[in-house]
Design a protein around this motif. Structure first.
Motif, PDB file in Angstrom:
ATOM      1  N   UNK A  60      58.151  17.419  55.390  1.00 12.48           N
ATOM      2  CA  UNK A  60      56.976  18.248  55.105  1.00 12.48           C
ATOM      3  C   UNK A  60      57.473  19.168  54.095  1.00 12.48           C
ATOM      4  N   UNK A  61      56.657  19.354  53.007  1.00  9.97           N
ATOM      5  CA  UNK A  61      56.612  20.172  51.953  1.00  9.97           C
ATOM      6  C   UNK A  61      56.372  21.729  52.798  1.00  9.97           C
ATOM      7  N   UNK A  62      57.053  22.683  52.236  1.00 12.47           N
ATOM      8  CA  UNK A  62      57.067  23.930  52.708  1.00 12.47           C
ATOM      9  C   UNK A  62      55.491  24.349  52.840  1.00 12.47           C
ATOM     10  N   UNK A  63      54.679  23.857  51.679  1.00 12.02           N
ATOM     11  CA  UNK A  63      53.388  24.526  51.626  1.00 12.02           C
ATOM     12  C   UNK A  63      52.441  23.999  52.539  1.00 12.02           C
ATOM     13  N   UNK A  64      52.798  22.952  53.315  1.00 15.18           N
ATOM     14  CA  UNK A  64      51.905  22.354  54.420  1.00 15.18           C
ATOM     15  C   UNK A  64      52.526  22.434  55.826  1.00 15.18           C
ATOM     16  N   UNK A  65      53.666  22.599  56.096  1.00 16.82           N
ATOM     17  CA  UNK A  65      54.370  22.791  57.146  1.00 16.82           C
ATOM     18  C   UNK A  65      53.866  23.519  58.367  1.00 16.82           C
ATOM     19  N   UNK A  66      53.249  22.987  59.333  1.00 20.80           N
ATOM     20  CA  UNK A  66      52.819  23.571  60.548  1.00 20.80           C
ATOM     21  C   UNK A  66      51.077  23.521  60.411  1.00 20.80           C
ATOM     22  N   UNK A  67      50.594  22.913  59.291  1.00 21.43           N
ATOM     23  CA  UNK A  67      49.224  22.906  58.974  1.00 21.43           C
ATOM     24  C   UNK A  67      48.951  21.413  58.897  1.00 21.43           C
ATOM     25  N   UNK A  68      49.661  20.622  58.352  1.00 18.26           N
ATOM     26  CA  UNK A  68      49.466  19.052  58.272  1.00 18.26           C
ATOM     27  C   UNK A  68      50.386  18.571  59.079  1.00 18.26           C
ATOM     28  N   UNK A  69      49.907  17.129  59.451  1.00 22.68           N
ATOM     29  CA  UNK A  69      50.576  16.286  60.534  1.00 22.68           C
ATOM     30  C   UNK A  69      50.694  15.114  59.882  1.00 22.68           C
TER      31      UNK A  69
END
Length: 126
Positions: A60-69
């Motif tokens: 994952x990119x840092x910008x979406x880590x934890x929000x996108x799967x």
């Protein structure tokens, strides 16, 4: 040449969720890895997430880590991107991509992928 067809993009309010899908049209499809990129107006294409097709290892990119799967269903030749807690900055055209031959290029580099979808628009309103 495999065709990748994205779907699921739409207008959503900030804080909302969307799931994008990307289906490969080839009768028999196999990939080494698949990925999601996005491109906002006036900006360069940006890596979002990638997954190895057989093992399901994710990046994952840092910008979406934890929000996108990111996930995949190999039986359906389909790649998914579950997007939660959407922000206006997530507004972009989202593209899926496939690496069908294998490469030493990093999974977050567009040059690794030899097939691309046409893109699906995601708009997040504030």
């Amino acid at each position: 040449q495999v065709q990748l067809i994205e779907s699921g993009g739409q207008l959503v309010q900030a804080g909302g969720s969307l799931r994008l899908s990307c289906t490969a049209s080839a009768r028999t499809f196999s990939a080494v890895a698949m990925a999601w990129f996005r491109q906002a107006p006036g900006k360069e294409r940006e890596f979002i997430a990638a997954i190895t097709w057989s093992g399901g290892v994710t990046y994952y990119a840092d910008s979406v880590q934890g929000r996108f799967s990111v996930s995949r269903d190999t039986a359906k030749s389909t790649l998914y991107l579950q997007m939660n807690s959407l922000k206006p900055d997530d507004t972009a055209v989202y593209y899926c991509a496939a690496d069908s031959v294998g490469s030493y290029i990093s999974a977050n580099h567009a040059g690794r992928y030899d097939a691309w979808g046409q893109g699906t628009q995601v708009t997040v309103s504030s």
